[in-house]
Design a protein around this motif. Sequence first.
Motif, PDB file in Angstrom:
ATOM      1  N   THR A 184      -7.480   0.706  -5.218  1.00 20.47           N
ATOM      2  CA  THR A 184      -6.978   2.147  -5.575  1.00 20.47           C
ATOM      3  C   THR A 184      -8.395   2.895  -5.008  1.00 20.47           C
ATOM      4  O   THR A 184      -9.204   2.496  -5.153  1.00 20.47           O
ATOM      5  CB  THR A 184      -6.900   2.369  -7.015  1.00 20.47           C
ATOM      6  OG1 THR A 184      -5.636   1.646  -7.486  1.00 20.47           O
ATOM      7  CG2 THR A 184      -6.547   3.889  -7.292  1.00 20.47           C
ATOM      8  N   LYS A 225      -4.926   6.335  -1.986  1.00 19.74           N
ATOM      9  CA  LYS A 225      -4.262   5.067  -1.545  1.00 19.74           C
ATOM     10  C   LYS A 225      -4.361   4.158  -2.798  1.00 19.74           C
ATOM     11  O   LYS A 225      -5.463   3.766  -3.248  1.00 19.74           O
ATOM     12  CB  LYS A 225      -5.086   4.558  -0.494  1.00 19.74           C
ATOM     13  CG  LYS A 225      -5.123   5.356   0.620  1.00 19.74           C
ATOM     14  CD  LYS A 225      -5.551   4.604   1.940  1.00 19.74           C
ATOM     15  CE  LYS A 225      -6.539   5.181   2.512  1.00 19.74           C
ATOM     16  NZ  LYS A 225      -7.503   4.779   3.696  1.00 19.74           N
ATOM     17  N   THR A 226      -3.150   3.212  -3.143  1.00 17.46           N
ATOM     18  CA  THR A 226      -3.139   2.431  -4.289  1.00 17.46           C
ATOM     19  C   THR A 226      -2.292   1.341  -4.132  1.00 17.46           C
ATOM     20  O   THR A 226      -1.120   1.487  -3.207  1.00 17.46           O
ATOM     21  CB  THR A 226      -3.142   3.170  -5.548  1.00 17.46           C
ATOM     22  OG1 THR A 226      -3.175   2.240  -6.623  1.00 17.46           O
ATOM     23  CG2 THR A 226      -1.628   3.781  -5.351  1.00 17.46           C
ATOM     24  N   PHE A 227      -2.463   0.197  -4.623  1.00 17.72           N
ATOM     25  CA  PHE A 227      -1.461  -0.982  -4.641  1.00 17.72           C
ATOM     26  C   PHE A 227      -2.377  -1.987  -5.369  1.00 17.72           C
ATOM     27  O   PHE A 227      -3.418  -1.726  -6.000  1.00 17.72           O
ATOM     28  CB  PHE A 227      -0.785  -1.494  -3.375  1.00 17.72           C
ATOM     29  CG  PHE A 227      -2.073  -2.104  -2.381  1.00 17.72           C
ATOM     30  CD1 PHE A 227      -1.721  -3.506  -2.047  1.00 17.72           C
ATOM     31  CD2 PHE A 227      -3.182  -1.686  -1.918  1.00 17.72           C
ATOM     32  CE1 PHE A 227      -2.397  -4.293  -1.180  1.00 17.72           C
ATOM     33  CE2 PHE A 227      -4.014  -2.389  -1.155  1.00 17.72           C
ATOM     34  CZ  PHE A 227      -3.579  -3.887  -0.908  1.00 17.72           C
ATOM     35  N   LYS A 229       0.480   5.773  -0.271  1.00 17.01           N
ATOM     36  CA  LYS A 229      -0.469   6.550  -0.288  1.00 17.01           C
ATOM     37  C   LYS A 229       0.200   8.325  -0.410  1.00 17.01           C
ATOM     38  O   LYS A 229       1.177   8.253  -0.360  1.00 17.01           O
ATOM     39  CB  LYS A 229      -1.329   6.721   0.980  1.00 17.01           C
ATOM     40  CG  LYS A 229      -0.811   7.106   2.048  1.00 17.01           C
ATOM     41  CD  LYS A 229      -1.720   6.988   3.391  1.00 17.01           C
ATOM     42  CE  LYS A 229      -1.033   7.447   4.563  1.00 17.01           C
ATOM     43  NZ  LYS A 229      -2.093   7.092   5.625  1.00 17.01           N
ATOM     44  N   LYS A 259       0.791  -1.090   0.023  1.00 17.14           N
ATOM     45  CA  LYS A 259       0.139   0.010  -0.088  1.00 17.14           C
ATOM     46  C   LYS A 259       0.960   1.196  -0.091  1.00 17.14           C
ATOM     47  O   LYS A 259       2.089   1.442   0.765  1.00 17.14           O
ATOM     48  CB  LYS A 259      -0.879   0.102   1.193  1.00 17.14           C
ATOM     49  CG  LYS A 259      -1.960  -0.960   1.179  1.00 17.14           C
ATOM     50  CD  LYS A 259      -2.882  -0.652   2.443  1.00 17.14           C
ATOM     51  CE  LYS A 259      -4.002  -1.852   2.682  1.00 17.14           C
ATOM     52  NZ  LYS A 259      -4.645  -1.727   3.864  1.00 17.14           N
TER      53      LYS A 259
END
Length: 136
Positions: A46, A40-42, A26, A24
């Motif tokens: 997302t 926030k993304t992975f 951000k 993660k």
Amino acid sequence: MNTGLIWKEEDGTLSFGNYTLTEKSKVNDFEFDGDLYKVKTFCEMTKLERNGMFVYESVPGTVVEHFDMTEKSVAFFVTAKEDAQITLEFEPEKEYKIFIDDINVGKMKANLGGKLVLSIEKKEGAGQAVRVIKCV
């Protein structure tokens, strides 16, 4: 594809997300058109917030480019590693027309909380144009 987490495009739209990340990541307080955005993304998710309010979420993670949201519509180009479920924030209990790659895939009604959920099927080596327009 930009490898950042959130960025402003030359055309004045917003882009965000990176589904290639395994952990993660951000960015808080990204200023864009007078608003503060948080992404926030992975690989698994997302999520985008504007001024602390929900805007977009995908499961699994996606890259969203040229995100342009108005009172009556949202348009963006989305790329994913696999099929994805996308949740958008709209006006509660209003009906919206959904277009994917300029094909009208039907109408949907946002729920009581204003959430509208749609799915995209992964296209090999390509993203998809998504447009959601509020019905009058």
